[in-house]
Design an enzyme around this catalytic site. Structure first.
Site, PDB file in Angstrom:
ATOM      1  N   ARG A  63      -1.257   4.073   6.604  1.00 38.32           N
ATOM      2  CA  ARG A  63      -1.598   4.185   5.170  1.00 38.32           C
ATOM      3  C   ARG A  63      -0.374   4.597   4.359  1.00 38.32           C
ATOM      4  O   ARG A  63       0.044   5.753   4.376  1.00 38.32           O
ATOM      5  CB  ARG A  63      -2.709   5.225   4.996  1.00 38.32           C
ATOM      6  CG  ARG A  63      -3.077   5.525   3.561  1.00 38.32           C
ATOM      7  CD  ARG A  63      -3.870   4.450   2.896  1.00 38.32           C
ATOM      8  NE  ARG A  63      -5.194   4.289   3.478  1.00 38.32           N
ATOM      9  CZ  ARG A  63      -5.938   3.184   3.340  1.00 38.32           C
ATOM     10  NH1 ARG A  63      -5.481   2.154   2.657  1.00 38.32           N
ATOM     11  NH2 ARG A  63      -7.133   3.112   3.901  1.00 38.32           N
ATOM     12  N   ARG A  86      -1.043  -6.296  10.719  1.00 41.16           N
ATOM     13  CA  ARG A  86      -0.646  -4.886  10.582  1.00 41.16           C
ATOM     14  C   ARG A  86      -1.134  -4.026  11.749  1.00 41.16           C
ATOM     15  O   ARG A  86      -0.828  -2.847  11.809  1.00 41.16           O
ATOM     16  CB  ARG A  86      -1.141  -4.320   9.238  1.00 41.16           C
ATOM     17  CG  ARG A  86      -2.652  -4.236   9.085  1.00 41.16           C
ATOM     18  CD  ARG A  86      -3.025  -3.563   7.760  1.00 41.16           C
ATOM     19  NE  ARG A  86      -4.481  -3.562   7.539  1.00 41.16           N
ATOM     20  CZ  ARG A  86      -5.093  -2.835   6.610  1.00 41.16           C
ATOM     21  NH1 ARG A  86      -4.400  -2.057   5.814  1.00 41.16           N
ATOM     22  NH2 ARG A  86      -6.407  -2.891   6.456  1.00 41.16           N
ATOM     23  N   HIS A 155       1.806  -5.226   0.904  1.00 38.29           N
ATOM     24  CA  HIS A 155       0.866  -4.297   0.243  1.00 38.29           C
ATOM     25  C   HIS A 155       1.598  -2.982  -0.083  1.00 38.29           C
ATOM     26  O   HIS A 155       1.318  -1.935   0.487  1.00 38.29           O
ATOM     27  CB  HIS A 155      -0.283  -4.056   1.224  1.00 38.29           C
ATOM     28  CG  HIS A 155      -1.469  -3.342   0.685  1.00 38.29           C
ATOM     29  ND1 HIS A 155      -1.391  -2.137   0.018  1.00 38.29           N
ATOM     30  CD2 HIS A 155      -2.774  -3.657   0.746  1.00 38.29           C
ATOM     31  CE1 HIS A 155      -2.621  -1.751  -0.292  1.00 38.29           C
ATOM     32  NE2 HIS A 155      -3.474  -2.654   0.129  1.00 38.29           N
ATOM     33  N   ASP A 200      -8.336  -2.042  -9.375  1.00 39.61           N
ATOM     34  CA  ASP A 200      -8.233  -2.880  -8.174  1.00 39.61           C
ATOM     35  C   ASP A 200      -8.277  -4.342  -8.622  1.00 39.61           C
ATOM     36  O   ASP A 200      -9.340  -4.925  -8.785  1.00 39.61           O
ATOM     37  CB  ASP A 200      -9.396  -2.536  -7.222  1.00 39.61           C
ATOM     38  CG  ASP A 200      -9.208  -3.147  -5.840  1.00 39.61           C
ATOM     39  OD1 ASP A 200      -8.318  -4.006  -5.689  1.00 39.61           O
ATOM     40  OD2 ASP A 200      -9.965  -2.777  -4.925  1.00 39.61           O
ATOM     41  N   GLU A 259       1.384  -4.945  -5.252  1.00 38.28           N
ATOM     42  CA  GLU A 259       1.525  -5.769  -4.048  1.00 38.28           C
ATOM     43  C   GLU A 259       1.913  -7.189  -4.455  1.00 38.28           C
ATOM     44  O   GLU A 259       1.427  -7.704  -5.449  1.00 38.28           O
ATOM     45  CB  GLU A 259       0.197  -5.785  -3.291  1.00 38.28           C
ATOM     46  CG  GLU A 259      -0.416  -4.393  -3.143  1.00 38.28           C
ATOM     47  CD  GLU A 259      -1.879  -4.421  -2.688  1.00 38.28           C
ATOM     48  OE1 GLU A 259      -2.259  -5.378  -1.992  1.00 38.28           O
ATOM     49  OE2 GLU A 259      -2.623  -3.489  -3.034  1.00 38.28           O
TER      50      GLU A 259
HETATM   51  C1  BG6 Z   1      -6.065  -3.350  -1.800  1.00 37.21           C
HETATM   52  C2  BG6 Z   1      -7.429  -3.858  -2.136  1.00 37.21           C
HETATM   53  O1  BG6 Z   1      -5.162  -4.416  -1.718  1.00 37.21           O
HETATM   54  O2  BG6 Z   1      -6.090  -2.688  -0.543  1.00 37.21           O
HETATM   55  C3  BG6 Z   1      -8.387  -2.667  -2.174  1.00 37.21           C
HETATM   56  O3  BG6 Z   1      -7.386  -4.550  -3.355  1.00 37.21           O
HETATM   57  C4  BG6 Z   1      -8.339  -1.938  -0.846  1.00 37.21           C
HETATM   58  O4  BG6 Z   1      -9.699  -3.122  -2.442  1.00 37.21           O
HETATM   59  C5  BG6 Z   1      -6.910  -1.546  -0.550  1.00 37.21           C
HETATM   60  O5  BG6 Z   1      -9.167  -0.788  -0.906  1.00 37.21           O
HETATM   61  C6  BG6 Z   1      -6.718  -0.798   0.772  1.00 37.21           C
HETATM   62  O6  BG6 Z   1      -7.204  -1.534   1.827  1.00 37.21           O
HETATM   63  P1  BG6 Z   1      -7.214  -0.927   3.282  1.00 37.21           P
HETATM   64  O7  BG6 Z   1      -7.882  -1.941   4.161  1.00 37.21           O
HETATM   65  O8  BG6 Z   1      -5.777  -0.695   3.671  1.00 37.21           O
HETATM   66  O9  BG6 Z   1      -7.983   0.371   3.189  1.00 37.21           O
END
Ligand code: BG6
Length: 287
Positions: A63, A86, A155, A200, A259
């Site tokens: 994360r 990933r 991302h 979002d 992103e």
């Molecule tokens: C973003 C999405 O790109 O990624 C969100 O638009 C999402 O909706 C976020 O919550 C995080 O995703 P993840 O799978 O890493 O928790």
């Protein structure tokens, strides 16, 4: 002479990472996901946000930093969100100096079990860390017959001093799919997108540079793109932050995701033998 150094280390959770140190910056890249978790110019604040609650475990997403998303973006029934790239360790194929006196690392996603359901493809990711952070993702359809349906996204989580004093600029006039409203398409009328709740959005057909203006830290981050038409802007705000187990409750205050990629309306269908490449340059300057 360059004083660049590349070292192999054991990162959090015992996962291997590559550390790159150049005259200008330091970067960490985990093999899992070919995931850049850290980029910082000497004497400056880190460019990338990393959650203190992130899991570091084989097969689990990290994360923060720059998750590499493919071959699909977002949720998919019965499958992990944001694809499987990933979740796996990538191979480091090459490490050396880049033409800019930074360091250039080239990674490749190995053959992983999930690929069996897909037309055969090769994914490579190049990380060039120096004054700026240059990232390039290339996917080639090496299947003999089948087209490859493909979504790709870097991302990127940026670190900011205070989300309430942060704006995203460069998207006025674009259209976005609002994830908070059933992906309804809407026009962006704001010169500067500010944050006072969850955001979002997938902005489609957006090829131009996007900037993150961070007034608390007096910094402007620029995201310059080549070959990428989608821009996702995301901040989970309070309730979603609380729902995410690998994200601190207050961390929404210090991050924003901008992103780059080709997703949703900009997804590709790659014919056999063809490649899709896109690149971003992440840079910053004083406000
Ligand atoms: C973003 C999405 O790109 O990624 C969100 O638009 C999402 O909706 C976020 O919550 C995080 O995703 P993840 O799978 O890493 O928790």
């Amino acid at each position: 002479m360059s004083d660049a150094k590349i070292s192999f280390r054991t990162g959090q959770g015992g996962l291997p990472l590559v550390r790159v140190e150049t005259g200008e910056s330091t970067a960490d890249i985990y093999l899992q996901g070919a995931h850049v978790t850290h980029f910082q110019r000497h004497g400056e604040k880190p460019l990338l946000f990393m959650s203190r609650a992130s899991v570091f475990e084989a097969g689990k997403p990290i994360r923060g930093g720059v998750p590499v998303i493919l071959p699909w973006f977002g949720p998919r029934e019965g499958k992990p969100p944001h694809g499987f790239a990933r979740l796996h360790a990538w191979q480091l194929l090459e490490a050396g100096l880049s033409p800019t006196q930074g360091t250039r690392l080239r990674f490749r996603l190995p053959n992983v079990p999930e690929m069996q359901e897909w037309p055969r493809f090769v994914a490579e990711f190049i990380v060039d860390a120096g004054h700026a952070l240059d990232l390039e993702l290339k996917v080639t359809n090496v299947d003999d017959t089948r087209p490859l349906p493909l979504e790709t996204c870097l991302h990127t989580y940026f670190a900011v001093g205070d989300i309430a004093r942060t704006e995203v600029r460069g998207l006025r006039g674009a259209r976005y799919l609002d994830n908070l409203d059933g992906l309804r398409e809407k026009p962006e009328t704001a010169e500067a997108i500010s944050f006072s709740g969850e955001v979002d959005r997938v902005y489609v057909h957006t090829a131009d540079t996007v900037e993150v203006v961070d007034r608390a830290w007096g910094r402007v981050i620029s995201v310059a793109k080549a070959g990428s038409l989608s821009t996702v802007v995301w901040n989970p705000w309070i309730a979603k932050a609380q729902r995410m187990p690998d994200f601190g409750d207050d961390e929404y205050l210090r991050m924003v995701c901008v992103e780059s990629g080709n997703v949703k309306t900009n997804a590709a269908s790659l014919p056999p033998g063809q490649s899709a490449t896109f690149a971003v340059t992440l840079d910053s300057r004083e406000l």
